[in-house]
Structures are given as C-alpha cells and as structure tokens.
Write a protein that holds these residues in place. Structure first.
Motif, PDB file in Angstrom:
ATOM      1  N   LYS A  28      27.257   0.067  19.446  1.00 18.56           N
ATOM      2  CA  LYS A  28      27.170  -0.740  20.690  1.00 18.56           C
ATOM      3  C   LYS A  28      28.050  -0.815  21.070  1.00 18.56           C
ATOM      4  N   ASP A  33      26.848  -6.270  22.751  1.00 18.51           N
ATOM      5  CA  ASP A  33      27.472  -6.969  21.357  1.00 18.51           C
ATOM      6  C   ASP A  33      27.706  -8.509  21.326  1.00 18.51           C
ATOM      7  N   TYR A  49      20.158  -4.442  19.862  1.00 18.67           N
ATOM      8  CA  TYR A  49      19.610  -3.609  18.803  1.00 18.67           C
ATOM      9  C   TYR A  49      18.955  -2.873  18.346  1.00 18.67           C
ATOM     10  N   SER A  85      24.190  -0.433   7.030  1.00 16.54           N
ATOM     11  CA  SER A  85      24.932  -1.401   8.105  1.00 16.54           C
ATOM     12  C   SER A  85      26.191  -0.358   7.443  1.00 16.54           C
TER      13      SER A  85
END
Length: 103
Positions: A28, A33, A49, A85
């Motif tokens: 992002k 963010d 997100y 992630s």
C-alpha cells in the motif's frame, strides 16, 4: 478459462497438464497505511488492506490463467489461494491449481 475448487469438471473427461500458478507481492502507499493505522484505534474493516488483497488476488489469478493457457488448458481445477505477510504493509498472494484439457 473455467476455474474450479473441486478436483473434476462435471460432465467432462479431463487430462491433467500440470500445475498452473500465479503470484504477486503488493504494498500500500504510505498515506493509506497511515490511515489504516489510525483505524486500528477505533476498530472496523481496514478497507485499504481489503482493496490491496483483492487486487493482488486478481493479478495472481490472471497470471495463473495465463500460465495454464500457455499449456493449452481448458480449465484449472482444485484452485487454492494462499497469502503471507512479506513485511510491514506488504503481502504475497499465491494461487495454484491443476491445468486440465478436455478430452
């Protein structure tokens, strides 16, 4: 291209061509963010997100379909998604399945 999460194509006899996969890593921008970080104070969906992951799934799926098409596939069965992630604000999305051709 037909995409299925089941391991067959109803009413069709198939020949497996191999694994087709697609992957991408998305991030992002800083502004989104920062705003997502502020949202964690009050709760609720982090829509930036959600949008990022939806876009990543679309990109990864297109790459998988392109790979299957290069194999001459008519469909991809047993399609599965995964994500991880990679770092703060970045996520990897992977999609894979079995490319098949109708007999």
């Amino acid at each position: 291209m037909l995409l299925l999460t089941i391991n067959y194509v109803p009413g069709k006899e198939i020949e497996a061509l191999g694994i087709a996969k697609g992957t991408t890593v998305q991030t992002k921008n800083f502004g989104k963010d920062f705003m997502a970080g502020m949202k964690t104070l009050v709760g609720g969906e982090l829509s930036s997100y959600t949008e990022m992951l939806n876009e990543a799934r679309q990109i990864a799926t297109k790459r998988m379909v392109d790979e299957a098409a290069a194999l001459g596939a008519d469909a991809i069965i047993n399609v599965r998604y995964g994500s991880a992630s990679m770092m703060q604000g970045a996520a990897e999305v992977v999609v894979y399945g079995t490319a098949v051709k109708f007999k």
